[in-house]
Design a protein around this motif. Structure first.
Motif, PDB file in Angstrom:
ATOM      1  N   PRO A   1       0.847  -1.196   0.000  1.00 38.83           N
ATOM      2  CA  PRO A   1       0.000   0.000   0.000  1.00 38.83           C
ATOM      3  C   PRO A   1       0.884   1.249   0.000  1.00 38.83           C
ATOM      4  O   PRO A   1       1.863   1.328   0.726  1.00 38.83           O
ATOM      5  N   GLY A   2       0.577   2.180  -0.833  1.00 37.60           N
ATOM      6  CA  GLY A   2       1.381   3.392  -0.960  1.00 37.60           C
ATOM      7  C   GLY A   2       2.246   3.380  -2.205  1.00 37.60           C
ATOM      8  O   GLY A   2       2.793   4.410  -2.594  1.00 37.60           O
ATOM      9  N   ASP A   3       2.379   2.231  -2.843  1.00 39.99           N
ATOM     10  CA  ASP A   3       3.117   2.141  -4.099  1.00 39.99           C
ATOM     11  C   ASP A   3       2.174   2.514  -5.241  1.00 39.99           C
ATOM     12  O   ASP A   3       1.018   2.100  -5.258  1.00 39.99           O
ATOM     13  N   ILE A   4       2.667   3.292  -6.158  1.00 42.86           N
ATOM     14  CA  ILE A   4       1.834   3.788  -7.261  1.00 42.86           C
ATOM     15  C   ILE A   4       2.327   3.178  -8.569  1.00 42.86           C
ATOM     16  O   ILE A   4       3.514   3.237  -8.868  1.00 42.86           O
ATOM     17  N   ARG A   5       1.411   2.588  -9.319  1.00 45.01           N
ATOM     18  CA  ARG A   5       1.705   2.057 -10.651  1.00 45.01           C
ATOM     19  C   ARG A   5       0.770   2.738 -11.651  1.00 45.01           C
ATOM     20  O   ARG A   5      -0.414   2.872 -11.403  1.00 45.01           O
ATOM     21  N   PHE A   6       1.336   3.155 -12.773  1.00 48.22           N
ATOM     22  CA  PHE A   6       0.505   3.739 -13.825  1.00 48.22           C
ATOM     23  C   PHE A   6       1.155   3.466 -15.175  1.00 48.22           C
ATOM     24  O   PHE A   6       2.328   3.130 -15.261  1.00 48.22           O
ATOM     25  N   ARG A   7       0.346   3.573 -16.219  1.00 50.50           N
ATOM     26  CA  ARG A   7       0.820   3.324 -17.577  1.00 50.50           C
ATOM     27  C   ARG A   7       0.926   4.666 -18.298  1.00 50.50           C
ATOM     28  O   ARG A   7      -0.009   5.455 -18.316  1.00 50.50           O
ATOM     29  N   LEU A   8       2.105   4.916 -18.878  1.00 48.84           N
ATOM     30  CA  LEU A   8       2.354   6.164 -19.592  1.00 48.84           C
ATOM     31  C   LEU A   8       2.936   5.820 -20.955  1.00 48.84           C
ATOM     32  O   LEU A   8       4.040   5.276 -21.046  1.00 48.84           O
ATOM     33  N   LEU A   9       2.182   6.062 -22.002  1.00 50.17           N
ATOM     34  CA  LEU A   9       2.589   5.784 -23.375  1.00 50.17           C
ATOM     35  C   LEU A   9       2.989   4.325 -23.571  1.00 50.17           C
ATOM     36  O   LEU A   9       3.980   4.007 -24.221  1.00 50.17           O
TER      37      LEU A   9
ATOM     38  N   VAL B   1       4.798   0.823 -18.292  1.00 49.94           N
ATOM     39  CA  VAL B   1       4.304   0.756 -16.917  1.00 49.94           C
ATOM     40  C   VAL B   1       5.341   1.409 -16.007  1.00 49.94           C
ATOM     41  O   VAL B   1       6.502   1.005 -15.973  1.00 49.94           O
ATOM     42  N   MET B   2       4.917   2.444 -15.301  1.00 51.91           N
ATOM     43  CA  MET B   2       5.796   3.165 -14.375  1.00 51.91           C
ATOM     44  C   MET B   2       5.390   2.797 -12.959  1.00 51.91           C
ATOM     45  O   MET B   2       4.215   2.614 -12.669  1.00 51.91           O
ATOM     46  N   CYS B   3       6.358   2.689 -12.081  1.00 50.88           N
ATOM     47  CA  CYS B   3       6.107   2.338 -10.696  1.00 50.88           C
ATOM     48  C   CYS B   3       6.842   3.326  -9.802  1.00 50.88           C
ATOM     49  O   CYS B   3       8.037   3.566  -9.994  1.00 50.88           O
ATOM     50  N   LEU B   4       6.129   3.899  -8.855  1.00 50.32           N
ATOM     51  CA  LEU B   4       6.724   4.767  -7.848  1.00 50.32           C
ATOM     52  C   LEU B   4       6.524   4.086  -6.497  1.00 50.32           C
ATOM     53  O   LEU B   4       5.479   4.211  -5.875  1.00 50.32           O
TER      54      LEU B   4
END
Length: 72
Positions: free
Chosen positions: A31-39, A42-45
């Motif tokens: 919890p608190g990890d951010i995943r998103f798709r950009l172009l 898959v990016m993970c913070l």
């Protein structure tokens, strides 16, 4: 301030290619990890994972310090 930006950039540059291997250790899934798709990428913070691994590193350093392996 610029040192912190450089340090964060360097850490992302080093650890981002290792992310598939680190995912096996649970990095990026807390919890608190951010995943998103950009172009299509898959990016993970991993904010939550960073806090957890920092706490573990602190405890290990503290134990080594108490045992006399590291001087303060």
């Amino acid at each position: 301030m610029i040192r912190w930006v450089f340090a964060i950039f360097l850490a992302l540059l080093v650890f981002y290619p290792l992310l598939p291997f680190l995912a096996r250790a649970g990095v990026g899934r807390l919890p608190g990890d951010i995943r998103f798709r950009l172009l299509g990428l898959v990016m993970c913070l991993p904010f939550g994972s960073t806090v957890l691994w920092s706490a573990i590193a602190f405890l290990v350093a503290e134990l080594l310090s108490q045992a006399g392996f590291i001087s303060r």
